[in-house]
Design a protein around this motif. Structure first.
Motif, PDB file in Angstrom:
ATOM      1  N   ARG A   1       5.338  18.927  11.595  1.00  0.00           N
ATOM      2  CA  ARG A   1       6.617  18.452  12.149  1.00  0.00           C
ATOM      3  C   ARG A   1       6.501  18.436  13.671  1.00  0.00           C
ATOM      4  NH1 ARG A   1      11.933  20.877   9.393  1.00  0.00           N
ATOM      5  NH2 ARG A   1      12.694  19.042  10.472  1.00  0.00           N
TER       6      ARG A   1
ATOM      7  N   SER B   1       7.019  18.412  17.371  1.00  0.00           N
ATOM      8  CA  SER B   1       8.185  18.525  18.250  1.00  0.00           C
ATOM      9  C   SER B   1       7.816  19.403  19.426  1.00  0.00           C
ATOM     10  CB  SER B   1       9.389  19.127  17.513  1.00  0.00           C
ATOM     11  OG  SER B   1       9.124  20.462  17.132  1.00  0.00           O
ATOM     12  N   GLY B   2       8.403  19.111  20.561  1.00  0.00           N
ATOM     13  CA  GLY B   2       8.172  19.930  21.733  1.00  0.00           C
ATOM     14  C   GLY B   2       6.775  19.782  22.305  1.00  0.00           C
TER      15      GLY B   2
ATOM     16  N   ARG C   1      12.434  13.799  24.634  1.00  0.00           N
ATOM     17  CA  ARG C   1      12.066  14.839  23.654  1.00  0.00           C
ATOM     18  C   ARG C   1      10.949  14.372  22.717  1.00  0.00           C
ATOM     19  NH1 ARG C   1      15.199  19.213  23.851  1.00  0.00           N
ATOM     20  NH2 ARG C   1      17.142  19.084  25.028  1.00  0.00           N
ATOM     21  N   LEU C   2       9.907  13.857  23.315  1.00  0.00           N
ATOM     22  CA  LEU C   2       8.768  13.365  22.549  1.00  0.00           C
ATOM     23  C   LEU C   2       7.687  14.439  22.453  1.00  0.00           C
ATOM     24  CD1 LEU C   2       8.593   9.796  24.087  1.00  0.00           C
ATOM     25  CD2 LEU C   2       9.291  10.386  21.758  1.00  0.00           C
ATOM     26  N   PRO C   3       7.077  14.613  21.286  1.00  0.00           N
ATOM     27  CA  PRO C   3       6.094  15.683  21.106  1.00  0.00           C
ATOM     28  C   PRO C   3       4.803  15.417  21.878  1.00  0.00           C
ATOM     29  CG  PRO C   3       6.212  14.321  19.133  1.00  0.00           C
ATOM     30  CD  PRO C   3       7.315  13.862  20.026  1.00  0.00           C
TER      31      PRO C   3
ATOM     32  N   GLN D   1      11.024  23.014  26.309  1.00  0.00           N
ATOM     33  CA  GLN D   1      10.660  22.339  25.067  1.00  0.00           C
ATOM     34  C   GLN D   1       9.352  22.874  24.481  1.00  0.00           C
ATOM     35  OE1 GLN D   1      10.828  18.078  25.591  1.00  0.00           O
ATOM     36  NE2 GLN D   1      12.950  18.133  26.291  1.00  0.00           N
TER      37      GLN D   1
ATOM     38  N   PHE E   1       6.721  24.373  22.197  1.00  0.00           N
ATOM     39  CA  PHE E   1       6.514  24.711  20.787  1.00  0.00           C
ATOM     40  C   PHE E   1       5.704  26.001  20.710  1.00  0.00           C
ATOM     41  CE2 PHE E   1       4.082  24.704  16.866  1.00  0.00           C
ATOM     42  CZ  PHE E   1       5.023  24.366  15.917  1.00  0.00           C
TER      43      PHE E   1
END
Length: 199
Positions: A54, A56-57, A148-150, A177, A179
Motif C-alpha cells: 500500500r 503511501s508517504g 501526497r504521492l508515495p 509524510q 512511512f
C-alpha cells in the motif's frame, strides 16, 4: 543466509523489467531473492514489503554502501504495479536536467518526477554541489508532498546529513509524510552477490 519466502512478498511481475526502467544491474531485483544475512536485513525487508503493498508517504532506505538498498527499493518499485511509476538515480536525474537546458521546457523533468504515481530515487544526496541540483530536489519533493504521492529514497546519508541536504522546511514536510526510515549497515555485499541475490 536465507531468502525471503515467496509467500512473504506481494505478487511479482514478470521476472525481468525492460532495460532502462531500473538500470540493468537491478532488473532481477525482487523480494523473493532478497538475501537475508542479519535481523536488520529481515526487518528492513518487512517494512519495504509493507510499503509496496500500500504505497503511501515517504520510505527512506538508508545505510552503508553495498548493503542492498537499491535492491529493496527496486523490488518495491516492481511489486507496487503502479503504471507510469518512475525509477531514477541521482546522477541520471542531474544529467537529464542539464540535457533540458535550451530545450524551451526546462521544467519537464521536475514535473515528470513530481507527478509520478510512485517515484523511486536512488542514491539521493550524491551531491555535486551545483545550484540546479537543489532546485530540482525542491521542485520535485515539494510537488510530491503537496499531492501526497508515495516516494522511495535510497541514500548513504545519515538522518542528520539527510535533513541538512534537504534544508529545514523541506525536511519538516518529508517528516510529516514519513512511512519509515530503514537502515542497512555492515559489510558490502558487492563482489559476492549475483543478479539472483542482489546487492
Amino acid at each position: 543466509d536465507r531468502n525471503f519466502a515467496h509467500g512473504s512478498a506481494p505478487p511479482q511481475p514478470p521476472a525481468r523489467l525492460p532495460a532502462g526502467e531500473t538500470g540493468d544491474a537491478y532488473r532481477h531485483a525482487a523480494f523473493a531473492n532478497w538475501r537475508v544475512e542479519t535481523d536488520q536485513d529481515a526487518k528492513a525487508a518487512e517494512k519495504v514489503i509493507a510499503f509496496a503493498r500500500r504505497p503511501s508517504g515517504v520510505l527512506i532506505v538508508g545505510g552503508t554502501m553495498g548493503r542492498g538498498k537499491t535492491h529493496l527499493a527496486t523490488a518495491a518499485f516492481r511489486a507496487a504495479h503502479l503504471p507510469k511509476a518512475v525509477w531514477i538515480d541521482q546522477p541520471a536525474a542531474l544529467t537529464a536536467l542539464r540535457a533540458e537546458y535550451g530545450s524551451g521546457n526546462p521544467a519537464s523533468l521536475a514535473l515528470r518526477l513530481g507527478n509520478a504515481p510512485l517515484l523511486v530515487w536512488d542514491d539521493f544526496g550524491l551531491s555535486t554541489g551545483a545550484k540546479d541540483e537543489g532546485s530540482l530536489v525542491e521542485a520535485v519533493m515539494y510537488r510530491r508532498h503537496a499531492n501526497r504521492l508515495p516516494t522511495v529514497i535510497t541514500t548513504n546519508l545519515a538522518p542528520r546529513e539527510f535533513a541538512e541536504y534537504l534544508g529545514p522546511r523541506l525536511a519538516e514536510r518529508m517528516r510529516e509524510q514519513a512511512f519509515a526510515w530503514v537502515t542497512l549497515s555492515g559489510a558490502s555485499r558487492r563482489g559476492v552477490a549475483t543478479p539472483k541475490t542482489g546487492a
